[in-house]
Each structure stands twice: as structure tokens, then as C-alpha cells.
Scaffold this motif. Structure first.
Motif, short mmCIF file in Angstrom:
data_model
loop_
_atom_site.label_atom_id
_atom_site.label_comp_id
_atom_site.label_asym_id
_atom_site.label_seq_id
_atom_site.Cartn_x
_atom_site.Cartn_y
_atom_site.Cartn_z
N SER A 125 0.72 -1.22 0.02
CA SER A 125 0.10 -0.13 -0.07
C SER A 125 0.68 1.34 -0.04
O SER A 125 0.68 2.13 -0.72
CB SER A 125 -0.98 -0.18 1.14
OG SER A 125 -1.73 -0.93 0.89
N ARG A 126 1.91 1.12 0.99
CA ARG A 126 2.87 2.22 1.04
C ARG A 126 3.35 2.62 -0.44
O ARG A 126 3.57 3.67 -1.09
CB ARG A 126 3.80 2.20 1.89
CG ARG A 126 3.39 2.39 3.29
CD ARG A 126 4.64 2.15 4.35
NE ARG A 126 3.96 2.10 5.79
CZ ARG A 126 4.67 2.01 6.74
NH1 ARG A 126 6.20 1.61 6.66
NH2 ARG A 126 4.36 2.35 7.96
N THR A 127 4.02 1.59 -1.10
CA THR A 127 4.43 1.76 -2.71
C THR A 127 3.56 2.29 -3.67
O THR A 127 3.83 3.13 -4.26
CB THR A 127 4.96 0.24 -2.98
OG1 THR A 127 5.93 -0.15 -2.19
CG2 THR A 127 5.53 0.43 -4.47
N LEU A 128 1.98 1.70 -3.69
CA LEU A 128 0.99 2.37 -4.55
C LEU A 128 0.91 4.09 -4.16
O LEU A 128 0.74 4.62 -5.28
CB LEU A 128 -0.23 1.57 -4.25
CG LEU A 128 -0.16 0.12 -4.72
CD1 LEU A 128 -1.54 -0.57 -4.12
CD2 LEU A 128 -0.12 0.00 -6.14
N LEU A 129 1.12 4.36 -2.93
CA LEU A 129 0.74 5.71 -2.73
C LEU A 129 1.78 6.66 -3.38
O LEU A 129 1.58 7.84 -3.61
CB LEU A 129 0.76 5.99 -1.24
CG LEU A 129 -0.52 5.61 -0.55
CD1 LEU A 129 -0.17 5.79 1.09
CD2 LEU A 129 -1.62 6.50 -0.90
N LEU A 165 -6.83 1.24 -0.07
CA LEU A 165 -8.00 1.39 0.48
C LEU A 165 -8.42 2.56 0.75
O LEU A 165 -8.88 2.87 1.90
CB LEU A 165 -7.55 0.41 1.86
CG LEU A 165 -6.97 -1.04 1.74
CD1 LEU A 165 -6.55 -1.46 3.11
CD2 LEU A 165 -7.84 -1.85 1.09
N GLU A 166 -8.28 3.50 -0.04
CA GLU A 166 -9.19 5.00 -0.10
C GLU A 166 -10.27 4.82 -1.07
O GLU A 166 -10.13 4.37 -2.34
CB GLU A 166 -8.06 5.59 -0.35
CG GLU A 166 -6.98 5.88 0.32
CD GLU A 166 -6.10 7.12 0.01
OE1 GLU A 166 -5.34 7.68 0.93
OE2 GLU A 166 -5.89 7.59 -1.08
N LYS A 172 -15.25 13.70 -0.30
CA LYS A 172 -14.25 13.31 0.94
C LYS A 172 -13.55 12.15 0.55
O LYS A 172 -13.61 11.34 -0.33
CB LYS A 172 -15.16 12.97 1.97
CG LYS A 172 -15.92 14.23 2.78
CD LYS A 172 -16.79 14.06 3.78
CE LYS A 172 -17.58 15.00 4.35
NZ LYS A 172 -18.50 14.84 5.57
N VAL A 173 -12.48 11.96 1.34
CA VAL A 173 -11.49 10.85 1.13
C VAL A 173 -11.60 10.02 2.62
O VAL A 173 -11.30 10.45 3.67
CB VAL A 173 -10.10 11.13 0.96
CG1 VAL A 173 -9.13 9.96 1.01
CG2 VAL A 173 -10.00 12.16 -0.36
N PHE A 174 -12.18 8.67 2.28
CA PHE A 174 -12.17 7.79 3.60
C PHE A 174 -11.19 6.59 3.46
O PHE A 174 -11.01 6.09 2.38
CB PHE A 174 -13.74 7.22 3.47
CG PHE A 174 -14.70 8.06 3.50
CD1 PHE A 174 -15.30 8.66 4.68
CD2 PHE A 174 -15.45 8.54 2.20
CE1 PHE A 174 -16.30 9.53 4.79
CE2 PHE A 174 -16.33 9.48 2.51
CZ PHE A 174 -16.90 10.10 3.37
#
Length: 254
Positions: A125-129, A165-166, A172-174
Motif C-alpha cells: 500500500s505504501r508503494t502504491l501511494l 484502501l481509499e 471526501k476521502v475515506f
């Protein structure tokens, strides 16, 4: 370096788990109650890579701890340990924001496998961001059946990224929990079709025992709060009375 927070009030078990986790190269800090864990994570802002959380704790139990973390937008991966493997307890853990669960007693090899899986998912997930892979694509509503692990799905001006997972909806962003995302993915994959509560229990959570399927309703209520303009009159996550739910990409289909 990866650091794990272990919240376990059984001292002999905590000592054994700490020894084995550190033998695997995971520095581990142990606390015996939920309040101390919350202080470390929310007040002191200590950055842990994974939380191994026992359910049965003095004071606040594991369910309450996980729920408070998610309410405070703290998304450290949570592996919940429970003395009972009842489906109701599993669903309650997921509803509170846990990413995975493991019933006691458990095999150490299984615990380590679950930990590695959660850490891989965190790194992914961190890589995708910061560096989305070439395989990322935006799926149109008619492409729901071909959703893949990295898909970003758009519908009616909303967008859900299953990698990070956003969910972006209504301006808004959840941040979704893993189980919220998996439920939404399952409904999208079956877009337009009636999906029974029983199939959700079996195909999303892998629960085959007799369970009160109304527990699913709590997850749908949360997703509606994110997605629907008027959650009391849903146009995307529609209830089929007595059966389950349907996902409709466009309100015009209601």
C-alpha cells in the motif's frame, strides 16, 4: 526496522511470543492493557508497523482498542487474537477494524505467516501511494467482473482504490478497513446481481458455520455513510429484503 506492538495480558504467553517474534527479526514491545496501547499509538504517536492485539484484556478489550484506533484514523495493521473462534467474534473483530484474526491456541508458524502477510500488504500500500505500478487501471462500471488486485474503480463520481484502501466519495476521502474494502469489492464484482448475506459470509470472510448474518448489515451501513448522498435512501448499496444486497453503479438503475 520493523517494530511490533504486542498487547497481551497473559504474561507467560506475552514472554513466549516476544521471544519468538524477536527470534524472527521483529523487535517487539509488550504492553498488558488496551489503555497503554492507545496511549502509545494515539498520544505518544509511536510508529509501530503491526499491532498484535488480544481480545480479552483488562479494562478496554481488543474490540474497543481497534475501534478507537480506526476512529482516530490510525491504520496500523491489526492482527487480533481471540480465545474463541466463533463467527460472531470474528465478525465483531472485523467490524471494529481488525485486518486479520487468529483463534487461540494457534501454531507459531501460522502466526508468523499472518504477520508476514499483513506486513507485505502494508508495504504494498505504501508503494502504491508513492509509485503506482504500471498495472494500475481505472475500471469502468461494465468492467466490474474483471477487477484485479490493483484496480481503481469509478462509479457515479466516486472512486475506490483497492490498493491503497481509499474511497473518494461526496468530496471526501475515506480510509477503508481491509474487510470493508473486500466487501465492497465483492458487491462490485457482482454488480446488479442480488448477493445474499450467506454468500458474503462464505466468500468474503470464509465463515461456513451457522452465523447471525445480520452482522453483515453493520458493514453495509458504514459503506453507505461513505458512498450514499442520503444513506437512509441508498441508491448504490440497495437492500433486497430477506435476501441480501445489490450494488448499482448508477442511481438511474434504482
Amino acid at each position: 526496522m520493523i517494530e511490533i506492538l504486542l498487547v497481551e495480558d497473559e504474561e507467560h504467553l506475552a514472554r513466549g511470543l516476544k521471544f519468538n517474534l524477536e527470534a524472527e527479526g521483529y523487535p517487539t514491545r509488550v504492553v498488558g492493557d488496551g489503555e497503554t496501547a492507545l496511549d502509545l499509538l494515539l498520544k505518544n504517536h509511536h510508529q509501530f508497523d503491526l499491532l498484535v492485539l488480544d481480545v480479552m484484556l483488562p479494562g478496554k478489550d481488543g474490540f474497543a482498542v481497534a475501534a478507537e484506533l480506526r476512529k482516530a484514523n490510525q491504520y496500523v495493521p491489526v492482527l487480533m487474537l481471540t480465545a474463541r473462534g466463533r463467527p460472531e467474534d470474528v465478525l465483531k473483530g472485523f467490524a471494529s477494524g481488525a485486518d486479520d484474526y487468529l483463534p487461540k491456541p494457534f501454531d507459531l508458524a501460522i502466526l508468523l505467516a499472518r504477520i508476514r502477510s499483513l506486513l507485505r500488504r502494508r508495504d504494498w500500500s505504501r508503494t502504491l501511494l508513492t509509485d503506482p505500478p504500471a498495472g494500475v487501471r481505472v475500471a469502468e462500471p461494465e468492467g466490474a467482473d474483471s477487477l484485479r488486485e490493483f484496480d481503481v474503480y469509478t462509479f457515479a463520481g466516486n472512486q475506490v482504490d483497492f490498493g491503497t484502501l481509499e474511497l473518494r466519495a461526496n468530496g471526501k476521502v475515506f480510509r477503508l478497513t481491509l474487510m470493508e474494502a473486500e466487501l465492497l469489492r465483492h458487491l462490485i464484482r457482482n454488480g446488479g446481481k442480488i448477493v445474499s448475506r450467506k454468500s458474503i459470509l462464505e466468500e468474503v470472510w470464509g465463515l461456513h458455520e451457522d452465523t447471525d448474518t445480520r452482522a453483515i448489515d453493520n458493514f453495509v451501513v458504514r459503506l453507505r455513510k461513505y458512498i450514499e448522498k442520503d444513506p437512509s435512501h441508498p441508491q448504490h448499496l440497495v437492500t433486497v429484503r430477506g435476501v441480501g444486497y445489490r450494488f448499482l453503479p448508477t442511481p438511474a438503475e434504482v
